[in-house]
Design an enzyme around this catalytic site. Structure first.
Site, PDB file in Angstrom:
ATOM      1  N   PRO A   1      -3.383  12.383  -2.594  1.00 53.46           N
ATOM      2  CA  PRO A   1      -2.344  11.677  -1.829  1.00 53.46           C
ATOM      3  C   PRO A   1      -0.906  12.091  -2.122  1.00 53.46           C
ATOM      4  O   PRO A   1      -0.102  11.309  -2.659  1.00 53.46           O
ATOM      5  CB  PRO A   1      -2.585  10.219  -2.219  1.00 53.46           C
ATOM      6  N   CYS A   2      -0.506  13.283  -1.703  1.00 58.12           N
ATOM      7  CA  CYS A   2       0.893  13.693  -1.859  1.00 58.12           C
ATOM      8  C   CYS A   2       1.817  12.868  -0.966  1.00 58.12           C
ATOM      9  O   CYS A   2       3.038  12.844  -1.190  1.00 58.12           O
ATOM     10  CB  CYS A   2       1.054  15.183  -1.583  1.00 58.12           C
ATOM     11  N   HIS A   3       1.255  12.175   0.032  1.00 55.51           N
ATOM     12  CA  HIS A   3       2.097  11.333   0.891  1.00 55.51           C
ATOM     13  C   HIS A   3       2.645  10.125   0.134  1.00 55.51           C
ATOM     14  O   HIS A   3       3.581   9.473   0.600  1.00 55.51           O
ATOM     15  CB  HIS A   3       1.314  10.866   2.125  1.00 55.51           C
TER      16      HIS A   3
END
Length: 215
Positions: free
Chosen positions: A176-178
């Site tokens: 989850p880089c978001h």
């Protein structure tokens, strides 16, 4: 004898024949993929699916998911990169991707908060890999700043490098880089586009569907 038109000036029989040919090609392609997989000749399988953040390409090898790519990244370019860096034996289809596509669907419908499918991170190296491996520790529905992630991987001065690692994350959504944002709380940029990042963060702020697997 009169000819039945399909509304576009074409013969309906031609349309039906075209549909039949498409089905036949799909069946033949599925058999090709299955045979290649059975004989160990399929190194990378991929599929492109619709999602709330646009069409997403998912590719996997024997060891796990190698790439998740948004349409704005150029799916053809992603496939070319996989062929060059992993193997030229890349085919669309197959059942290898069924588990991850099912979990992505559950995530987008609010009934899943984490992923447990195997992920192959061979495309991320050095500090970039350290960052990618640290990102799943950011819990569903929460965020961390680039500065916090830099500290977490033992490189507090490498904030820009962390931002680059997030931008080059080979498996967004699954990793989850978001959830990484700027120190001032603004969302910052995202590999899938700024609107996609806002959509994902909003999704994770929505109450979960009953029975969702906990992160």
């Amino acid at each position: 004898m009169s000819t039945v038109q399909d509304g576009r000036g074409g013969d309906v029989r031609d349309t039906l024949a075209g549909t039949h040919e498409e089905r036949l090609l799909a069946v033949l392609h599925a058999r090709l993929v299955a045979r290649a997989q059975d004989e160990g000749l399929l190194d990378v399988a991929y599929r492109v699916v619709d999602s709330p953040v646009g069409r997403v390409l998912v590719a996997a090898g024997d060891a796990g998911v190698l790439r998740v790519a948004f349409e704005v990244q150029g799916h053809d370019a992603v496939l070319d990169d996989l062929a060059a860096r992993v193997s030229p034996r890349v085919l669309e289809g197959g059942d290898r991707l069924d588990p991850v596509l099912r979990q992505l669907d559950e995530y987008f419908t609010g009934s899943r908060t984490s992923f447990d499918v195997p992920v192959d991170l061979r495309l991320a190296r050095g500090l970039r890999r350290d960052v990618v491996e640290a990102l799943p520790r950011i819990a569903y529905g929460t965020t961390a700043s680039y500065t916090q992630v830099a500290a977490a991987v033992g490189r507090p001065a490498a904030v820009r490098a962390v931002a680059t690692a997030c931008a080059l994350n080979p498996v967004p959504l699954l990793v989850p880089c978001h959830r990484v944002v700027r120190s001032d709380g603004s969302t910052g940029r995202y590999v899938g586009g700024d609107e996609a990042k806002r959509t994902l963060l909003a999704l994770e702020r929505t109450p979960l569907v009953s029975g969702a697997p906990e992160a």
